[in-house]
Scaffold this motif. Structure first.
Motif: not given
Length: 274
Positions: A128-129, A131-133, A135-136, A141
């Motif tokens: 989860e962490r 994937a956020r990095v 994307d940002m 994706r």
């Protein structure tokens, strides 16, 4: 000499001089006004708003207005076609003179590529962490394509796929891979239940060691067959297993592994340990 004096003070001379001065002033004013009318010399023109337009149509319009558009920068934006003006300097509505240069930022037609080794580490990291990095920072994706057993914490990355190809699996990384900004990655994520696990290599292990490893993989000991006389399981070594170990062999969690035991340690165990 007297004739020259009378000529200089004559009314006709001064009259002619005055007429010449007035004509000259009139001609200067007339020419200046004519230049302003036909060339708009010295006037300022409001700058059009080119943001959101294609660079092609904006350049054609600017040329008709005697402006020049120069691309100062370009960026790739996911979901937007290339060649679109994002901003301009000077801004729209400002009064500028002819031949003014307008500097613009446009969208790129093709995305920038990122080397796999330039991305943050994947294996063993929280999905989860990560994937956020992604994307940002890179508009990449992420999705979970598979879950696999691992005795460690759940939700950690065990492997990465790109365009159907496994580019990372555990500590093995494929070289020369480049990921486009706005692309997609698939992830193999750990879990402590269900799914499949790797077949452990048990040959050369003592029976106690093999039993512990089998349990840690969420598997069970199946049948045990003795090769020769075995006085005690405490002194037995694994000389064979079913299913056999290979680098890519996997087995359903909860399955059994059958063992062949012997009191004699296999001869090639030392080389395997090295």
């Amino acid at each position: 000499m007297q004739a020259l004096f009378y000529f200089l003070i004559s009314k006709q001379l001064w009259k002619n001089l005055l007429i010449m001065i007035l004509v000259s002033v009139f001609l200067v004013i007339a020419v200046n006004q004519t230049l302003k009318i036909y060339t708009r010399h010295g006037q300022k023109i409001p700058l059009p708003d080119y943001e959101g337009e294609s660079i092609t149509s904006a350049s054609e319009d600017a040329e008709r207005r005697t402006f020049e558009i120069i691309i100062a920068d370009s960026v790739y934006m996911v979901g937007r076609r290339g060649g679109i003006i994002l901003d301009q300097i000077p801004e729209a509505g400002q009064l500028v003179k002819e031949d003014r240069k307008i500097y613009v930022t446009t969208t790129k037609f093709k995305p920038d590529m990122i080397r796999l080794e330039d991305l943050p580490p994947f294996y063993g990291r929280n999905y989860e962490r990560t994937a956020r990095v992604l994307d940002m920072a890179h508009s990449i994706r992420s999705s979970i394509t598979e879950r696999t057993f691992d005795p460690g914490p759940e939700g950690h990355i065990m492997g990465v796929l790109f365009e159907g190809d496994t580019i990372i699996y555990r500590d093995r990384i494929k070289e020369g891979v480049q990921i486009p900004i706005g692309g997609s990655l698939g992830f193999i994520v750990s879990q402590q239940r269900g799914g499949t696990v790797e077949v452990p290599n048990l040959v050369c292990r003592t029976y106690d060691e093999a039993e512990f490893i089998i349990a840690s993989y969420k598997l069970r000991v199946g049948t045990t067959r003795m090769q020769g006389e075995v006085s005690s399981l405490d002194r037995a070594f694994v000389v064979g297993q079913d299913p056999e170990f290979t680098s890519d062999a996997r087995i359903e969690m909860g399955s059994t592994i059958n063992l062949i035991l012997s009191e004699q340690k296999p001869q090639d165990c030392d080389s395997l340990e090295e």
